[in-house]
Design an enzyme around this catalytic site. Structure first.
Site, PDB file in Angstrom:
ATOM      1  N   ILE A 149      -5.316   5.682  -0.918  1.00  0.00           N
ATOM      2  CA  ILE A 149      -4.196   5.354  -0.018  1.00  0.00           C
ATOM      3  C   ILE A 149      -3.498   6.632   0.456  1.00  0.00           C
ATOM      4  O   ILE A 149      -3.237   6.800   1.654  1.00  0.00           O
ATOM      5  CB  ILE A 149      -3.194   4.408  -0.725  1.00  0.00           C
ATOM      6  CG1 ILE A 149      -3.887   3.093  -1.079  1.00  0.00           C
ATOM      7  CG2 ILE A 149      -1.976   4.155   0.154  1.00  0.00           C
ATOM      8  CD1 ILE A 149      -3.095   2.173  -1.991  1.00  0.00           C
ATOM      9  N   GLU A 258       9.245  -8.361 -10.885  1.00  0.00           N
ATOM     10  CA  GLU A 258       9.064  -9.013  -9.579  1.00  0.00           C
ATOM     11  C   GLU A 258       9.109 -10.528  -9.725  1.00  0.00           C
ATOM     12  O   GLU A 258       8.399 -11.064 -10.575  1.00  0.00           O
ATOM     13  CB  GLU A 258       7.725  -8.571  -8.968  1.00  0.00           C
ATOM     14  CG  GLU A 258       7.726  -7.078  -8.646  1.00  0.00           C
ATOM     15  CD  GLU A 258       6.424  -6.581  -8.011  1.00  0.00           C
ATOM     16  OE1 GLU A 258       5.511  -7.381  -7.788  1.00  0.00           O
ATOM     17  OE2 GLU A 258       6.344  -5.381  -7.752  1.00  0.00           O
ATOM     18  N   HIS A 276       6.309  -6.954  -2.264  1.00  0.00           N
ATOM     19  CA  HIS A 276       4.949  -6.597  -2.689  1.00  0.00           C
ATOM     20  C   HIS A 276       3.912  -7.098  -1.678  1.00  0.00           C
ATOM     21  O   HIS A 276       2.965  -7.809  -2.037  1.00  0.00           O
ATOM     22  CB  HIS A 276       4.652  -7.137  -4.096  1.00  0.00           C
ATOM     23  CG  HIS A 276       3.570  -6.364  -4.801  1.00  0.00           C
ATOM     24  ND1 HIS A 276       3.559  -6.147  -6.157  1.00  0.00           N
ATOM     25  CD2 HIS A 276       2.452  -5.754  -4.332  1.00  0.00           C
ATOM     26  CE1 HIS A 276       2.486  -5.442  -6.492  1.00  0.00           C
ATOM     27  NE2 HIS A 276       1.795  -5.186  -5.400  1.00  0.00           N
ATOM     28  N   GLY A 278       2.368  -4.869   0.409  1.00  0.00           N
ATOM     29  CA  GLY A 278       1.627  -3.681   0.856  1.00  0.00           C
ATOM     30  C   GLY A 278       0.187  -3.982   1.236  1.00  0.00           C
ATOM     31  O   GLY A 278      -0.358  -3.380   2.162  1.00  0.00           O
TER      32      GLY A 278
HETATM   33  P1  NAD Z   1      -6.550   6.015  -6.255  1.00  0.00           P
HETATM   34  O1  NAD Z   1      -7.018   5.908  -7.661  1.00  0.00           O
HETATM   35  O2  NAD Z   1      -7.549   6.136  -5.160  1.00  0.00           O
HETATM   36  O3  NAD Z   1      -5.551   7.266  -6.121  1.00  0.00           O
HETATM   37  C1  NAD Z   1      -4.568   7.564  -7.072  1.00  0.00           C
HETATM   38  C2  NAD Z   1      -4.340   9.069  -7.033  1.00  0.00           C
HETATM   39  O4  NAD Z   1      -3.284   9.360  -7.956  1.00  0.00           O
HETATM   40  C3  NAD Z   1      -5.571   9.888  -7.483  1.00  0.00           C
HETATM   41  O5  NAD Z   1      -5.877  10.884  -6.512  1.00  0.00           O
HETATM   42  C4  NAD Z   1      -5.137  10.509  -8.802  1.00  0.00           C
HETATM   43  O6  NAD Z   1      -5.671  11.804  -8.983  1.00  0.00           O
HETATM   44  C5  NAD Z   1      -3.624  10.564  -8.626  1.00  0.00           C
HETATM   45  N1  NAD Z   1      -2.896  10.633  -9.882  1.00  0.00           N
HETATM   46  C6  NAD Z   1      -3.172  10.007 -11.045  1.00  0.00           C
HETATM   47  N2  NAD Z   1      -2.248  10.332 -11.977  1.00  0.00           N
HETATM   48  C7  NAD Z   1      -1.364  11.158 -11.373  1.00  0.00           C
HETATM   49  C8  NAD Z   1      -0.181  11.809 -11.803  1.00  0.00           C
HETATM   50  N3  NAD Z   1       0.258  11.681 -13.063  1.00  0.00           N
HETATM   51  N4  NAD Z   1       0.494  12.545 -10.911  1.00  0.00           N
HETATM   52  C9  NAD Z   1       0.060  12.699  -9.633  1.00  0.00           C
HETATM   53  N5  NAD Z   1      -1.078  12.119  -9.166  1.00  0.00           N
HETATM   54  C10 NAD Z   1      -1.776  11.350 -10.031  1.00  0.00           C
HETATM   55  O7  NAD Z   1      -5.587   4.771  -6.025  1.00  0.00           O
HETATM   56  P2  NAD Z   1      -5.185   4.094  -4.631  1.00  0.00           P
HETATM   57  O8  NAD Z   1      -6.206   3.084  -4.272  1.00  0.00           O
HETATM   58  O9  NAD Z   1      -4.819   5.148  -3.668  1.00  0.00           O
HETATM   59  O10 NAD Z   1      -3.886   3.276  -5.092  1.00  0.00           O
HETATM   60  C11 NAD Z   1      -2.694   3.951  -5.474  1.00  0.00           C
HETATM   61  C12 NAD Z   1      -1.692   2.965  -6.014  1.00  0.00           C
HETATM   62  O11 NAD Z   1      -1.355   1.992  -5.030  1.00  0.00           O
HETATM   63  C13 NAD Z   1      -2.180   2.162  -7.223  1.00  0.00           C
HETATM   64  O12 NAD Z   1      -1.173   2.155  -8.198  1.00  0.00           O
HETATM   65  C14 NAD Z   1      -2.294   0.778  -6.734  1.00  0.00           C
HETATM   66  O13 NAD Z   1      -2.035  -0.166  -7.727  1.00  0.00           O
HETATM   67  C15 NAD Z   1      -1.218   0.742  -5.670  1.00  0.00           C
HETATM   68  N6  NAD Z   1      -1.429  -0.332  -4.705  1.00  0.00           N
HETATM   69  C16 NAD Z   1      -0.358  -1.073  -4.305  1.00  0.00           C
HETATM   70  C17 NAD Z   1      -0.539  -2.103  -3.406  1.00  0.00           C
HETATM   71  C18 NAD Z   1       0.615  -2.935  -2.905  1.00  0.00           C
HETATM   72  O14 NAD Z   1       0.421  -4.104  -2.623  1.00  0.00           O
HETATM   73  N7  NAD Z   1       1.807  -2.382  -2.761  1.00  0.00           N
HETATM   74  C19 NAD Z   1      -1.818  -2.407  -2.931  1.00  0.00           C
HETATM   75  C20 NAD Z   1      -2.880  -1.614  -3.324  1.00  0.00           C
HETATM   76  C21 NAD Z   1      -2.683  -0.579  -4.226  1.00  0.00           C
END
Ligand code: NAD
Length: 302
Positions: A149, A258, A276, A278
């Site tokens: 993302i 939530e 929620h 997103g």
């Molecule tokens: P992803 O695994 O592709 O990316 C996560 C990134 O965070 C990675 O690059 C990782 O290196 C980095 N990371 C991990 N620990 C870290 C730390 N301590 N400090 C800094 N960076 C760190 O995940 P994604 O698909 O991009 O999703 C990201 C988040 O979005 C997830 O938590 C997911 O649950 C959330 N999400 C929310 C919704 C929503 O409806 N709002 C929908 C989809 C995903």
């Protein structure tokens, strides 16, 4: 092969599955009924409503695949599935663009006070001077977590001519430079960003990653956006910071609890909230269904 679809998913995903399996759509099935019938099925597809508990998994004597048509597997007892050798699949890539677009929407809404201006006009007011905004052009965007993302947010923020800082311990400075962003430590990102957007998973390491100390380092005009998971931003610290103008504003799509019924955050004009949503677009839900259907088909076809 028999598949039970326990939560509503896109029709195309269902029709793809029907080509290789006998499909039962039971989107209002209760937890008790599911425990009762699961023994007949080779695969189950869920979204968020249905919990695939240890009890369900242990009753699923033929179960080979548990599929979540979405991101994350919070509603599946992965430990219990692993013990029984059942494959758990999901579609984490299906919603990346959708969540990135929602984050951009929240950013623009904060910058131009769109949600409170909307509320004001609908209440019969015409308070033009109250809603002076800022441009995103030439502002610094801090992205915490540049995975699926976060990378999509980079692409979109560049089109807004923003300078981009990234904090992600798993991304090298070289990889950042290739994306046209500067990889920095968290403190630099907090200090220099006009907008901070969070895209990390919730882990023991990221719980309350943004709390009192971090908000004190931020510019007092800065905005913070959390479309990742509730709990990464400390909500008590956020309330204090917003109430006392320690930061400029915040947008939350996710909350520690939530829905956040009793949260004092909801009384603040400089807090923008969405429920929620997103990942809630037709395209993301379609892609999630197609991806998991395709993976189930691959498993069935060996
Ligand atoms: P992803 O695994 O592709 O990316 C996560 C990134 O965070 C990675 O690059 C990782 O290196 C980095 N990371 C991990 N620990 C870290 C730390 N301590 N400090 C800094 N960076 C760190 O995940 P994604 O698909 O991009 O999703 C990201 C988040 O979005 C997830 O938590 C997911 O649950 C959330 N999400 C929310 C919704 C929503 O409806 N709002 C929908 C989809 C995903």
């Amino acid at each position: 092969m028999k598949v039970i679809i326990a939560d509503s998913i896109n029709e195309k995903g269902i029709s793809d599955l029907k080509e290789v399996a006998e499909v039962t759509v039971a989107t209002s099935i209760t937890p008790e009924e599911l425990v009762e019938v699961i023994k007949e099925y080779d695969a189950i597809v869920v979204r968020s409503r249905t919990k695939v508990t240890r009890e369900v998994i242990e009753a699923g004597s033929k179960l080979k695949v548990i599929a979540r048509a979405g991101v994350g597997v919070d509603n599946v007892d992965v430990q219990a599935a692993t013990e029984k050798g059942i494959m758990v699949i999901n579609a984490p890539e299906s919603t990346s663009i959708t969540v990135a677009e929602h984050s951009m929407g929240l950013m623009m809404s904060l910058a131009r006070k769109i949600s409170i201006a909307d509320k004001s006009v609908k209440s019969g007011q015409w308070e033009k001077s109250k809603f002076m905004g800022i441009e995103l052009n030439n502002k610094t965007l801090g992205i915490v977590g540049m995975g699926r993302i976060g990378s999509q947010v980079v692409i979109r923020a560049k089109a807004f001519n923003m300078e981009i800082l990234v904090y992600d311990p798993y991304i090298s400075k070289e990889a950042g430079a290739e994306m046209g962003v500067s990889v920095v430590d968290l403190e630099t990102l907090l200090k220099e960003s006009d907008v901070i957007t969070i895209h990390v998973p919730l882990t023991p390491e990221t719980r309350h990653l943004i709390s009192t100390r971090e908000m004190e380092i931020m510019k007092n005009t800065a905005f913070i956006i959390n479309c990742a998971r509730g709990g990464i931003v400390d909500e008590d610290a956020l309330y204090y910071a917003l109430k006392n103008d320690i930061i400029g504003g915040a947008a939350l799509d996710v909350f520690e609890s939530e829905p956040p019924q009793e949260s004092p955050l909801l009384e603040l004009d400089n807090l923008l909230a969405t429920p929620h949503i997103g990942a809630s677009t037709a395209e993301a839900q379609r892609d999630a269904a197609l991806i998991v259907a395709n993976e189930i088909i691959t498993v069935f076809q060996g």
